[in-house]
Enzyme design. Structure first.
Site, PDB file in Angstrom:
ATOM      1  N   ARG A 254       4.329   1.776   6.732  1.00 51.54           N
ATOM      2  CA  ARG A 254       3.247   0.818   6.062  1.00 51.54           C
ATOM      3  C   ARG A 254       3.846  -0.414   6.101  1.00 51.54           C
ATOM      4  NH1 ARG A 254       2.989   1.580   0.227  1.00 51.54           N
ATOM      5  NH2 ARG A 254       4.125  -0.449   0.272  1.00 51.54           N
ATOM      6  N   HIS A 258       0.779  -1.733  -0.326  1.00 53.99           N
ATOM      7  CA  HIS A 258       0.203  -0.475  -0.584  1.00 53.99           C
ATOM      8  C   HIS A 258      -1.442  -0.846  -0.439  1.00 53.99           C
ATOM      9  CE1 HIS A 258      -1.557   3.137  -2.021  1.00 53.99           C
ATOM     10  NE2 HIS A 258      -2.204   2.465  -3.180  1.00 53.99           N
ATOM     11  N   TYR A 267      10.301  -3.276  -4.609  1.00 53.35           N
ATOM     12  CA  TYR A 267      10.906  -1.910  -4.382  1.00 53.35           C
ATOM     13  C   TYR A 267      11.337  -1.785  -2.948  1.00 53.35           C
ATOM     14  CZ  TYR A 267       5.932  -1.061  -2.756  1.00 53.35           C
ATOM     15  OH  TYR A 267       4.835  -0.886  -2.198  1.00 53.35           O
TER      16      TYR A 267
HETATM   17  C1  LIG Z   1      -4.641  12.048  -7.776  1.00 53.79           C
HETATM   18  C2  LIG Z   1      -4.098  10.693  -7.492  1.00 53.79           C
HETATM   19  N1  LIG Z   1      -3.016  10.266  -8.245  1.00 53.79           N
HETATM   20  C3  LIG Z   1      -2.485   9.013  -8.052  1.00 53.79           C
HETATM   21  C4  LIG Z   1      -3.342   8.135  -7.311  1.00 53.79           C
HETATM   22  C5  LIG Z   1      -2.884   6.648  -7.384  1.00 53.79           C
HETATM   23  N2  LIG Z   1      -2.552   6.349  -5.815  1.00 53.79           N
HETATM   24  C6  LIG Z   1      -3.327   5.897  -4.830  1.00 53.79           C
HETATM   25  S1  LIG Z   1      -2.465   5.697  -3.499  1.00 53.79           S
HETATM   26  C7  LIG Z   1      -1.198   6.488  -3.824  1.00 53.79           C
HETATM   27  C8  LIG Z   1       0.040   6.776  -3.118  1.00 53.79           C
HETATM   28  C9  LIG Z   1      -0.349   7.415  -1.728  1.00 53.79           C
HETATM   29  O1  LIG Z   1       0.573   7.716  -0.979  1.00 53.79           O
HETATM   30  P1  LIG Z   1       0.389   8.382   0.301  1.00 53.79           P
HETATM   31  O2  LIG Z   1      -0.297   9.760   0.278  1.00 53.79           O
HETATM   32  O3  LIG Z   1       1.744   8.137   1.239  1.00 53.79           O
HETATM   33  O4  LIG Z   1      -0.674   7.476   1.170  1.00 53.79           O
HETATM   34  P2  LIG Z   1      -0.523   5.970   1.451  1.00 53.79           P
HETATM   35  O5  LIG Z   1      -1.027   5.088   0.493  1.00 53.79           O
HETATM   36  O6  LIG Z   1       0.997   5.588   2.162  1.00 53.79           O
HETATM   37  O7  LIG Z   1      -1.319   5.866   2.859  1.00 53.79           O
HETATM   38  C10 LIG Z   1      -1.178   6.824  -5.518  1.00 53.79           C
HETATM   39  C11 LIG Z   1      -0.153   7.241  -6.046  1.00 53.79           C
HETATM   40  C12 LIG Z   1      -4.447   8.542  -6.647  1.00 53.79           C
HETATM   41  N3  LIG Z   1      -5.349   7.833  -6.065  1.00 53.79           N
HETATM   42  N4  LIG Z   1      -4.481   9.976  -6.803  1.00 53.79           N
END
Ligand SMILES: Cc1ncc(C[n+]2csc(CCOP(=O)(O)OP(=O)(O)O)c2C)c(N)n1
Ligand SMILES: Cc1ncc(C[n+]2csc(CCOP(=O)(O)OP(=O)(O)O)c2C)c(N)n1
Ligand SMILES: [Mg+2]
Ligand SMILES: [Mg+2]
Lengths: 357, 324, 357, 324
Positions: A254, A258, A267
């Site tokens: 990425r 985020h 971080y």
């Molecule tokens: C059930 C849930 N918990 C927390 C979140 C908050 N949140 C949004 S994106 C994210 C991280 C997701 O990481 P990843 O699966 O690696 O996908 P990326 O964002 O890197 O594409 C979090 C913790 C959420 N959307 N849904």
């Protein structure tokens, strides 16, 4: 496959692999290049629109163009894809108007298009939920074909490295395995879940998760559009043939925050980004095109021009998106009429009519 | 009309008929296949329709609802069984954030005609998590429809109607009434309509599911012992609520009690009582009283008769509301 | 380990294994035999009490005595175990009075003992939830010792083959792995989850699930008390040393119904039971004891006598269990006083006082 | 007293102080470590206390609550963060069937002093699932305590108190008030007590969390524009409810409205209204009115100002209740 499948090195060197390869025309290759340049531009433009206050939020795909275009272009029209909130590139390959994506992040809709028009489900924000929908959908595909016949079309579910820790995602593996469902789990391991590095989610490479459920797990250089295309095609073919589910880990990064609300300098270190910049998914295709002569500067200028045009159109279309009517919040709570919603809607109209709008 | 059948048999018949009528109807859940479900409500379906349409699932409730959503997106009409009320919570996310909201999220493009059958409520002497009444959690969730039957005749028809409904329906089955018998036959009301099951003029008693029979007993006793006439209303639909008949009744009686098995605090009775208080403000001669469980986890079964509303406690509420 | 660890064949033949073995005295062996006979008797007696209407329900452990006694006896007093609802044998090894188990299934309590007295959590009925508690507890053990020191004691979480499909159980694997928590996941694969055969939960052997999470997975003959003891000891030692989590699949069979409410003739065939009867966990120890002279008929008679005595005591104690006072349902909703509960309790006392009890 | 600080900063201070005071207090959740939480409420804790006491967890909410239960059984006092309201549902099973019931199940032997912090409510222009008000689900669940603060001073003290409470506490943080400032200082009320935040005699306005500031604005306006005096009560505790001050108030005003962001149907307002109607039956001059969201999923952010109660809509309810 324990190594990273790569068909195009960061330097634009073409490699071959005995099991996974693509036989690709110059035309197709230029198409992939165009796709990636356009979605990167879409992404940059959306980012800018967020900064200008036109969008509430934007989750950039920067760095993941190859993973998304490679996977998306492996799909056939009758396949079906289940995205997270970051699959702007896959949406592009499914013919979803990027304006619909902007509409969601502008806050004028929670959806934006009819999934059945594109074989592309709506973005899922609650992490991991869509993987089970994908398996259910795939079980439907099986049933449409007859349980004793090859399903004929495939389903793909996107998710992130962070999502791999959710119960639902692992239940999806269980369901897919025991039903031999025609589904491909496509994990974009971009190394981060907001601020959490991969080590918070797993202590071994993610593609190996599949073994534990009895499914093949494959790892691919997620910044190599050819390798992603090859491996996703193979996995989808498997699914279509009736050979069941598999997991692809697209190893990528990425490059951006985020979302536009995030500040990654808190971080992670710049050196990590430097390294990954050298592996840019677009640069290597550009180098390969130029070297092989499959694409020249003129072509690239033309693509850049298309990108500019698209960006201009997007900008305008985003600003022109009408705000939804207040009534819209009542319109689709239910598919069939429901008394309470109708009452509340009536009250609301009167209230607004009495000039409280 | 024919022979009286049990509620469990009526529901089973409804599933058989629904599957016969519409090839898109699927049945899925834990132990719904060869076993026919722990209450035998899915008996015989697998023998007739095989794995293609009767799906014995992994032990995963979130999976059941999540996969049902996907199947519905593909054009199927899944009827899911959650084995017991207390086991629906692992599926709560899929129900609340996906099943309930997908239609609105898609601006009406995606319909999810999923029925979730849940045997619910207590009174069968079971261990923990097998006797709960989770309706309030679902009723507060827009996008779901919640219904509950109180006997075989309604059970048959309501389940048929739930399966044809284009919205997700939580179908609550009062498990302690599974063995009660009634004749099948036409039912006047639509799926989302309540019904006056006993007319009366002194106090309005609002109830649903397992409490309907209990409240009818109360009405009988109150009549015999005190010459009181209670009007008993079976809500049948919990979301939406059909309170028209209740308002009409309270306009006449001036007094109402609401009875359910679930804990009173934050229960559906609060919604019902509030609406009665609002709509019947000037006809109410006493506050609406609620009878239900205390604010406590479902107790060990030796105490459930204390926890659950029973004839005595409901009669006590009738006395109280009349004395106010 | 892809094969089934076995140290004692169904015929009572002693095998040895280079990595997992036990050096066991006659005394200890007789202890294991006694344990198994007594818990089988406990189980049979409870079953009978249910039939007589003294218990509402009973989930029999018949056939799983070796898995439970082997695992339970591998634990040290300062270890901690998290059971399902079927771990009567493990409860026994933790010093839980069997009457407490009867109390739960008689419906006089939802618990029955203080977990901290025994290092044995209360039975968990909602499938899989306890695995996460075990990981959390193990993370506490790590913190008590200091994150840089060996944890010193271990945690074990029991669950079934069916439970392996629950999201929570897989989340527990994730958490245990990334935290390197001192926890042993002990799966009693008794081949059935009520009416669902193993094939509904997985298409590969369950011990392999662990690989996908980066933990060792081991498979043991669950009807062989010595093998279970050996392998569980090893896994717990690993945990105590700070080498992290592992998964043990104890391959066994549920000889009885799922619970006394179940009718297994509806979904499984007698021949399957016949086969497993030949692998009885107690018979093989009896044969071995007799053959090696480590135990004789007199000893066995004595154990049977102990079983009879225990059964008689249980029967009586069960019937003597007092019904809880109605007030009990208010007593422990909260640890600290709570207004609503107190109000409702007051109302209740008055109501009962007014002779509605 | 000192400088005014934001609610987010006050909560951060509370966590720092709680961790300093009691070595058993742990903080855990997604992104709570180096990032300091997406709202920076856990900022600086990891730098001070390392992984030993500030645990960046896998992305798994059921895991967060499940592991916290285990840690509590081992003697710790975990403070969990759920990143947003809409992401608490994957943990619903652990919260409802385990966290809430373990103390009762163990006949008092096992205490689970777990605090679950949840930024909740809307008004920040967020995407779906980031603006919900799930309090009613928790309030209906016996064994949990639910509290919510409305400003920094309460925030600090209530979080300190929640962490020392021996029961599980769901601690709801009104995210749109995170940036509001107030001076820290002593708070008179206990954790489970409500507070009259503005005295008045015409209408009683019951509210909590994010709506307290809005209702105070309403009271100001009603006074300025119509010379009305509204009594505004901040409930602070949602389970248990402390309605004594509300009953006293309604005894004087004869009119009450209840305001929350959550949908009205099946919301906590129903419980509050029912209790007011019951206790103040003879002093009420009009039915208790509820102001909240309609029975619909949280809409896209461009519509949230219509969905959420605002000054106008609350004033309208004040008018209505006075006209009845
Ligand atoms: C059930 C849930 N918990 C927390 C979140 C908050 N949140 C949004 S994106 C994210 C991280 C997701 O990481 P990843 O699966 O690696 O996908 P990326 O964002 O890197 O594409 C979090 C913790 C959420 N959307 N849904
Ligand atoms: C969440 C949940 N869903 C369903 C049930 C009902 N149920 C009780 S036991 C059981 C089967 C469990 O199988 P397994 O994990 O193999 O354990 P076993 O009973 O064989 O010991 C089921 C489905 C439950 N208790 N909890
Ligand atoms: Mg990621
Ligand atoms: Mg089993």
């Amino acid at each position: 496959m324990s190594e990273l499948l790569q068909l195009l090195t960061p330097e634009g060197q073409r490699l071959h692999h005995p099991d996974y390869d693509v036989d690709i025309s110059g035309e197709e290759l230029r198409g992939l290049y165009r796709d990636m340049v356009l979605v990167r531009r879409l992404d940059t433009e959306a980012h800018a629109l967020q900064r200008q206050g036109e969008l509430g939020l934007w989750p950039p795909l920067l760095g993941q163009e190859a993973a998304q275009i490679g996977a998306g272009r492996a799909l056939r029209p009758d396949d079906y894809a289940f995205p997270t909130y970051r699959e702007h590139g896959v949406a592009w390959t499914r013919g979803v108007d990027p304006v619909s994506l902007l509409a969601l992040f502008r806050g004028v809709t929670n959806g934006g298009y009819d999934p059945t028009d594109h074989g592309f489900a709506l973005p899922t924000i609650v992490i991991g939920d869509q993987t089970l929908h994908a398996v259910g959908y795939a079980m439907g595909v099986q049933r449409d074909a007859g349980l004793d016949s090859p399903p004929g079309s495939g389903v793909i579910s996107f998710f992130g490295d962070g999502a791999s820790s959710q119960g639902d995602v692992n239940e999806a593996f269980v369901w897919a395995a025991v039903n031999n469902a025609p589904v491909v789990f496509f994990c974009q391991n971009n190394q981060w879940a907001i601020s959490q590095p991969l080590s918070r989610q797993t202590r071994i490479p993610l593609y190996r998760r599949a073994e534990g459920f009895g499914c093949p797990g494959l790892r691919v250089d997620g910044n190599d559009v050819l390798a992603v295309l090859a491996i996703t095609r193979a996995a989808l073919d498997r699914a279509r043939r009736g050979d069941g589910p598999s997991l692809i880990e697209a190893y990528t990064y990425r490059m951006g925050a985020h979302t536009t609300s995030d500040d990654p300098t808190r971080y992670r270190v710049e050196t990590e980004l430097e390294q990954w910049r050298l592996k840019d998914p677009i640069e290597r295709v550009r180098a390969y095109l130029l070297r092989t002569g499959a694409g020249d500067r003129a072509f690239m200028d033309e693509v850049d021009q298309q990108a500019d045009d698209m960006a201009a159109r997007l900008r305008q279309a985003c600003r022109d998106l009408p705000d939804p009517a207040p009534d819209a919040m009542f319109a689709h709570v239910y598919a069939e009429p429901q008394d309470l919603v109708q009452q509340e809607q009536r009250w609301w109209r009167e209230y607004l009519g009495a000039d409280h709008g | 009309m024919g022979e009286p059948v049990t509620l469990a048999a009526a529901l089973n018949q409804a599933l058989h008929d629904a599957m016969d009528d519409d090839p898109k109807v699927l049945v899925m859940g834990e132990d719904v296949g060869r076993l026919g479900g722990v209450f035998r409500v899915t008996e015989g379906l697998h023998a007739k329709h095989t794995d293609a349409r009767v799906i014995d699932t992994p032990l995963s409730e979130s999976g059941i609802v999540g996969a049902a959503i996907g199947l519905a997106m593909r054009g199927y009409r899944p009827v899911c069984e959650i084995q017991f009320d207390g086991f629906v919570f692992p599926a709560f996310d899929q129900i609340t954030t996906q099943l309930a909201k997908m239609h609105a999220r898609s601006d009406g493009a995606t319909r999810l005609p999923v029925t979730i059958r849940i045997p619910y409520g207590g009174g069968i002497g079971a261990v923990e998590h097998h006797s709960e009444s989770p309706e309030a959690y679902f009723a507060h969730t827009a996008g779901l429809r919640i219904v509950t039957c109180s006997h075989a005749r309604d059970g048959y028809q309501m389940l048929r109607q739930a399966i044809t409904c284009d919205d997700p329906v939580i179908f609550l089955e009062p498990k302690r009434r599974y063995w009660d018998k009634a004749e099948l036959g036409d039912v006047g009301e639509g799926l989302f309509q309540s019904r006056v099951v006993r007319a009366g003029g002194d106090v309005t008693v609002v109830c649903y599911g397992p409490m309907v029979r209990t409240c009818l007993e109360v009405a009988g006793l109150a009549h015999e012992e005190d010459g009181l006439s209670l009007e008993v209303i079976d809500l049948r639909s919990l979301s939406p609520l059909d309170l028209g008949p209740v308002f009409d009744s309270v306009a006449r009686t001036g007094r109402a009690i609401v009875v359910h098995e679930a804990p009173v605090f934050g229960g559906l009775g609060a919604e019902i009582a509030t609406r009665i208080s609002e709509k019947c403000f000037f006809s109410l001669e006493a506050p609406v009283l609620r009878v239900g469980a205390p604010h406590a986890p479902y107790p060990p079964s030796k105490l459930e008769h204390h926890y659950l509303p029973d004839v005595d406690r409901i009669l006590d509420a009738v006395d109280t509301v009349r004395g106010m």
